[in-house]
Each structure stands twice: as C-alpha cells, then as structure tokens.
Design a protein around this motif. Sequence first.
Motif, PDB file in Angstrom:
ATOM      1  N   VAL A 276     -44.190  54.099  11.339  1.00  0.00           N
ATOM      2  CA  VAL A 276     -44.395  52.537  11.615  1.00  0.00           C
ATOM      3  C   VAL A 276     -43.542  52.252  12.407  1.00  0.00           C
ATOM      4  CG1 VAL A 276     -44.964  52.293   9.062  1.00  0.00           C
ATOM      5  CG2 VAL A 276     -42.510  52.276   9.641  1.00  0.00           C
ATOM      6  N   SER A 277     -43.453  50.649  12.707  1.00  0.00           N
ATOM      7  CA  SER A 277     -42.681  50.090  13.703  1.00  0.00           C
ATOM      8  C   SER A 277     -41.172  49.954  13.208  1.00  0.00           C
ATOM      9  CB  SER A 277     -43.305  48.844  13.988  1.00  0.00           C
ATOM     10  OG  SER A 277     -43.045  47.937  12.800  1.00  0.00           O
ATOM     11  N   PRO A 278     -40.163  50.232  14.452  1.00  0.00           N
ATOM     12  CA  PRO A 278     -38.891  50.178  14.166  1.00  0.00           C
ATOM     13  C   PRO A 278     -38.092  49.161  13.473  1.00  0.00           C
ATOM     14  CG  PRO A 278     -39.174  50.046  16.552  1.00  0.00           C
ATOM     15  CD  PRO A 278     -40.611  50.305  15.869  1.00  0.00           C
ATOM     16  N   TYR A 279     -37.929  48.898  12.094  1.00  0.00           N
ATOM     17  CA  TYR A 279     -37.167  48.146  11.567  1.00  0.00           C
ATOM     18  C   TYR A 279     -36.360  48.441  10.381  1.00  0.00           C
ATOM     19  CZ  TYR A 279     -39.553  44.292  14.409  1.00  0.00           C
ATOM     20  OH  TYR A 279     -40.132  43.581  15.111  1.00  0.00           O
ATOM     21  N   ALA A 280     -35.382  47.916  10.007  1.00  0.00           N
ATOM     22  CA  ALA A 280     -34.709  47.961   9.092  1.00  0.00           C
ATOM     23  C   ALA A 280     -34.952  46.608   8.197  1.00  0.00           C
ATOM     24  CB  ALA A 280     -33.185  48.314   9.235  1.00  0.00           C
ATOM     25  N   PRO A 311     -34.807  46.638  -2.954  1.00  0.00           N
ATOM     26  CA  PRO A 311     -34.538  47.878  -2.177  1.00  0.00           C
ATOM     27  C   PRO A 311     -34.491  47.763  -0.438  1.00  0.00           C
ATOM     28  CG  PRO A 311     -36.916  47.518  -2.932  1.00  0.00           C
ATOM     29  CD  PRO A 311     -36.064  46.431  -3.469  1.00  0.00           C
ATOM     30  N   GLU A 312     -33.773  48.719   0.141  1.00  0.00           N
ATOM     31  CA  GLU A 312     -33.666  48.606   1.507  1.00  0.00           C
ATOM     32  C   GLU A 312     -34.738  49.586   2.079  1.00  0.00           C
ATOM     33  OE1 GLU A 312     -29.433  49.310   2.240  1.00  0.00           O
ATOM     34  OE2 GLU A 312     -28.847  47.801   0.551  1.00  0.00           O
ATOM     35  N   ILE A 313     -35.185  49.269   3.236  1.00  0.00           N
ATOM     36  CA  ILE A 313     -36.224  50.231   3.924  1.00  0.00           C
ATOM     37  C   ILE A 313     -35.928  50.505   5.358  1.00  0.00           C
ATOM     38  CG2 ILE A 313     -38.477  50.463   3.896  1.00  0.00           C
ATOM     39  CD1 ILE A 313     -39.072  48.171   2.140  1.00  0.00           C
ATOM     40  N   GLY A 319     -42.071  60.006  12.101  1.00  0.00           N
ATOM     41  CA  GLY A 319     -43.112  59.789  11.182  1.00  0.00           C
ATOM     42  C   GLY A 319     -42.433  59.700   9.764  1.00  0.00           C
ATOM     43  N   GLU A 320     -41.183  58.970   9.457  1.00  0.00           N
ATOM     44  CA  GLU A 320     -40.389  58.804   8.195  1.00  0.00           C
ATOM     45  C   GLU A 320     -39.955  57.492   8.091  1.00  0.00           C
ATOM     46  OE1 GLU A 320     -37.844  63.320   7.853  1.00  0.00           O
ATOM     47  OE2 GLU A 320     -36.916  61.165   7.913  1.00  0.00           O
ATOM     48  N   VAL A 321     -39.731  57.249   6.652  1.00  0.00           N
ATOM     49  CA  VAL A 321     -39.265  55.921   6.357  1.00  0.00           C
ATOM     50  C   VAL A 321     -38.454  56.247   5.197  1.00  0.00           C
ATOM     51  CG1 VAL A 321     -39.791  53.544   5.562  1.00  0.00           C
ATOM     52  CG2 VAL A 321     -41.455  54.620   7.034  1.00  0.00           C
ATOM     53  N   TYR A 322     -36.960  55.686   5.276  1.00  0.00           N
ATOM     54  CA  TYR A 322     -36.258  55.920   4.372  1.00  0.00           C
ATOM     55  C   TYR A 322     -36.084  54.682   3.537  1.00  0.00           C
ATOM     56  CZ  TYR A 322     -31.391  56.622   2.363  1.00  0.00           C
ATOM     57  OH  TYR A 322     -30.342  56.523   1.756  1.00  0.00           O
ATOM     58  N   ALA A 323     -35.927  54.912   2.195  1.00  0.00           N
ATOM     59  CA  ALA A 323     -35.612  53.720   1.405  1.00  0.00           C
ATOM     60  C   ALA A 323     -34.565  53.979   0.398  1.00  0.00           C
ATOM     61  CB  ALA A 323     -36.785  53.166   0.545  1.00  0.00           C
ATOM     62  N   CYS A 324     -33.771  53.249  -0.012  1.00  0.00           N
ATOM     63  CA  CYS A 324     -32.575  53.349  -1.009  1.00  0.00           C
ATOM     64  C   CYS A 324     -32.754  52.177  -2.143  1.00  0.00           C
ATOM     65  CB  CYS A 324     -31.152  53.529  -0.524  1.00  0.00           C
ATOM     66  SG  CYS A 324     -30.925  52.254   0.544  1.00  0.00           S
TER      67      CYS A 324
END
Length: 441
Positions: A276-280, A311-313, A319-324
């Motif tokens: 996906v597009s680069p956003y926090a 949640p934070e994404i 090809g990864e997306v991290y979420a905590c």
Amino acid sequence: MDNRIPQPRHIVIIGGGVIGTTTAYYLTRHPSYNTAIHHITLLEATSVAAAASGKAGGLLGLWAYPPSIVPLSYRLHAELAAEHGGTERWGYRRLGCGQITASVGKKKVPGSSAKTKKKSNVGLAKQEVEQNDQVEWQKLPKQDEKASSLLHDSVLPTDLDWINASLVNDYAEMGRPGFTETAQVHPYQFTTSIAALARERGAQIWVNSKVTSIGLDKSEKTVSSVEYLDRATGETHTLEGVTDVVIAAGPWTGQLWPKTKVEGLRAHSVVFAADVSPYAVFTDISLPNDWVPAHRAARGEKRKHKGNVDPEIYARPGGEVYACGEPDSMTPLPETADAVECDKSQCDDLVAYIGTVSPVLGSAAVAAKQACYLPRHMRFGKESAPLIGGTSVYRLWIASGHTCWGIQNGPATGKLMSEFIFDGEAKSADIADLDPRKFKV
C-alpha cells in the motif's frame, strides 16, 4: 596516569537490541577506537533483535520524544542510511503521517456479527467473568502533548486509498515544516544490519549469553567483571578485567540493576501482507455498540473494548503493513525474549478493528501475530524519560527506558554512549535531563 595516553579497555554491552547494537556500532566508529587495545563484547540472552527491536513499528519522527536526543537521532538515521545503503538494506524512507477519526455504522462493518447470546456467569471462574466485561482501549504512549499539538486539520490524501474514505470524519496531518517530518525503518533489518556493521569493525557479539550478575571491585565503586550463562551449554562463565559495562537490556534492565526502575509493558502487533501507499496512520475508530468481531462471536463472547479503539498502522516497503494495539500488564515479563507470550485474541481483535476501516487490510493475509515488552523508566507510578549516561558506580553505564521510541532514538543513544566512554562526556547533545544519577542510580 596520563589521560592523554590511550588506555586498554574491555567494554561489555548487555543487550542485543537497537540500543546495544548502535552502542557497539558507534564505539567501533569513534576516533579513539583502537582494535589493538579496545575490546567490545556484546552479550545477548537470546538473539539479536529478538525482543521489541525486532517487533517494533520502526517509525521515526522529528515529533518524537525526548526532545534532547530526537533531532540528533533522526539526522543520524539519515546519515546511516546514506552511508550503508539503508534504503535497500533496512527499508529507510520518508512517509506521510496523519490521524483519522472514523465512524463505522452497522451496515458498514465487514463481516458484521449479530449480537452474541449472553452467556450465563453461573459456574464461571472469576477471571472468566472479568474477561467478559468490556474495558476501555488503552493508548500506547506514542504521542506526547507536544506531538499532538502539531497535528492540524487537513484533507484525507487521495493516495491513502487503503482507508475507506466514506467512514472518515476528520483527517489531521503531521504537517508543521521542520518539526513533523516522519520516516521509517524496518526495525529487525535495521538492528541486525547495525550489529553486522559493528562486528565487521571488531565488536564481538555473543548470543544465547544471559548476563546473571555484574561484578564490582572490593570498594564496590567500580565495575570489574560480568557473569553470564551460556544457554546453549548451561555453563556459567565470568569475563574478568572488564573496564566498562553498558546495560542496554531493555525491559530487563531493572532486573539487572533495580535502581534503574526500568520495567516492561507488553504490547501486541500484527503484520499484514499488503502493498500500500507509504503512510503512518493513527486512528480513532467508533464502532457500533453491539458489533462483535467474528472470532469472539464464535466463542459467545462480547467485544473486549467499549467505546472507541485506536490502533496504529504503518505501511512498510516490501509489501508489509505493520499495526500495533494497546499495551497490557496482564502477563509479567519473562526471563528472556524467546519466552514472551503472545495473546492471539488481542492480535485478532486488532485485525478485526482495522478491517472495519480498511477493506484492503481486512482482506489481506496476516503474516505475523506477535508481542513484545516496551522498556519503561517508571518513577512514582509515572513513565519518565529514558536513562542515558553514567551511574554512581564508576564506568557502569545505563542506556535504557526508551518505551515506544527505541528505534527512533537508538542511533543518538549509541553515539552518546560512545562519547561518554571514550571522551568522558556527551558531545553531540545536551542530555543532562537523562542523567541516571539524577535518580540516584
């Protein structure tokens, strides 16, 4: 003794996370470092980046805290990436950052479940009853008041197309020039790469080496030895002739040196397989009161959280997306990082909540469900700033308590520790506010 003459040193670093490895790296890059007389040994109880440094989000921000080291560390990240190919090696890049406020109606919830049949509490253990009671979502301590004040109202970016725009009430951008720049690294790749670079310059890194005690001289005012357990053989060894000890053991710092009052706070995270597009993206999601995630509905349970969830994404390269998710204190800190327990239900909650505002992530495969402990420096029941510097014991150094910002502040901490050890003072930043001796450590 003439202080101008280089003296032999045996420097032992305890901890193979981002703080320990960056300390080793900058020691090997210091102008005074001489492999003929300076020996650096890093002892790690499990493996490099096995704890939070391998399971963090990897967000970097000029809006992070504490302000005494953030600008230096943010700049050092850019310099490290430029020097060592960090874009390819550990995913260094700039990215957009903002916060959404979203409302999800009953008809908009993917996989919406009907109200679960209420289970009787008769015969249930007290703990089970308590688990059926809803609780408020607990935010991670990522943004302080200053950071929150830097958010300003904006329009949802058109390329932030992996968030359902129809659900977004407000979008606030981290957008004050010169103060809110945001970047990222892949934490595991960064930490292991920095460890490899330190090893190339002579640092020894011993894994499965759990430190059990720090020895002092007869006066108990100077470090002299370090005892550790070789977990592969079960044998205990002692390193003698140690001149400096750096405790960079993250949440285990307080167990090694109780005066630090550094402890662990567990947090769960997931990794999606999605490009996906680069956003926090920080979130504030309002859900229907009677909606229950499918995994809990299948067990006849209520939704765990009442009210909003946050949640934070973070999108990542490759090809990864991290979420905590939220932190919890239900499970005590284990002896080592490889014994950390992951509560899969908390991870499943996180996946379900994110799926309500992101159809892309809601349909993506989950590549990892994990947990780690954030190292917190606690004083009088409140979280305090990290501890970086010397202690009342000569040449015993502390570099710990960075909570959510260990990856961001790792390079500055490592560089400053190298200056303390070889120059006798911090030269790159004024960090008097982080001095462990302020707290009688």
